[in-house]
Design an enzyme around this catalytic site. Structure first.
Site, PDB file in Angstrom:
ATOM      1  CB  SER A 136      -0.888  -0.011   1.249  1.00 37.67           C
ATOM      2  OG  SER A 136      -1.570   1.218   1.407  1.00 37.67           O
ATOM      3  CE1 TYR A 149      -4.445  -2.164   4.930  1.00 40.56           C
ATOM      4  CE2 TYR A 149      -3.417  -0.074   4.347  1.00 40.56           C
ATOM      5  CZ  TYR A 149      -3.960  -1.284   3.970  1.00 40.56           C
ATOM      6  OH  TYR A 149      -4.006  -1.634   2.628  1.00 40.56           O
ATOM      7  CE  LYS A 153      -1.705  -4.117   3.213  1.00 33.57           C
ATOM      8  NZ  LYS A 153      -1.762  -5.405   2.491  1.00 33.57           N
TER       9      LYS A 153
END
Length: 226
Positions: A136, A149, A153
């Protein structure tokens, strides 16, 4: 070009859109997801020779069983796409419940590990194949309220780079960001503004051919789909 593609998180978002595109292009797709109803719908719509199964990537034993079935039926994949992921509810890190943080880590990092460890040996024996770990922009930069998150990533970027140093010649491992796509995940962060981004179907039309062209030269790279 890749002929057999394995996709985790295949029931929605870019995973589902890519499965549809690959099937139209004559590729064979094996995929997994947690939602039994969506898996049944996908299997009915795409049919044979594709293969879709209910599997939670956080469950190593379940992944082992699923991988064994796919490998026995289709052989090692030409492209393995670790796509399954969750994002935390937007909030400052200190307000994230521990169980939510754990779930994001379990799916986004441990799930990738489980899938790799049960598919990669067959790919290594054949000495060919590409593993794409979906990263991402938030694995290369940060924003507030999505720290869990972002952490996962960034972990995917590091895991991919390290694994690239371990695999035999002929294989490739790359961390690939899909860019900004209007999925439920993006909507959870940006609300109505997510509609300004391209749809998963539009993404698949441009990203699909690009993914199929990846080869050994992609090993160890941090890439973004067109």
């Amino acid at each position: 070009m890749s002929k057999t593609v394995v996709i985790t998180g295949v029931t929605s978002g870019i995973g589902r859109a890519l499965a549809d595109w690959l099937a139209r292009e004559g590729r064979v797709v094996a995929g997994c997801g947690r939602n039994a109803e969506k898996i049944a719908t996908l299997a009915a719509e795409l049919g044979s020779p594709h293969d879709f199964a209910v599997c939670d990537v956080t469950d190593d034993a379940a992944v082992r069983e699923w991988a064994a079935r796919v490998l026995a039926r289709m052989g090692p994949p030409d492209l393995l796409l670790n796509n399954a992921a969750l994002i935390n509810e937007s909030r400052p890190l200190w307000e994230v419940p521990p169980e939510e943080f754990s779930r994001v880590v379990d799916v986004n990092v441990k799930g990738v590990f489980h899938v790799i460890r049960h598919f990669l040996p067959a790919m290594a024996d054949r000495k060919s194949g590409v593993i794409v770990n979906v990263s991402s922009g938030w694995g290369r930069s940060t924003s507030p309220d999505v720290a869990p998150y972002c952490a996962t990533k960034y972990a995917i970027e590091g895991l991919s780079s390290a694994l690239a140093d371990e695999i035999p010649a002929g294989l490739a491992v790359a961390a690939v960001s899909p860019g900004t796509v209007n999925t439920e995940m993006l909507q959870s962060c940006f609300g109505e503004a997510a509609a300004h981004s391209r749809t998963p179907e539009q993404w698949a039309e441009s990203a699909g051919p690009w993914l199929l062209e990846l080869g050994p030269e992609a090993n160890g790279r941090s890439l973004t789909t067109p």
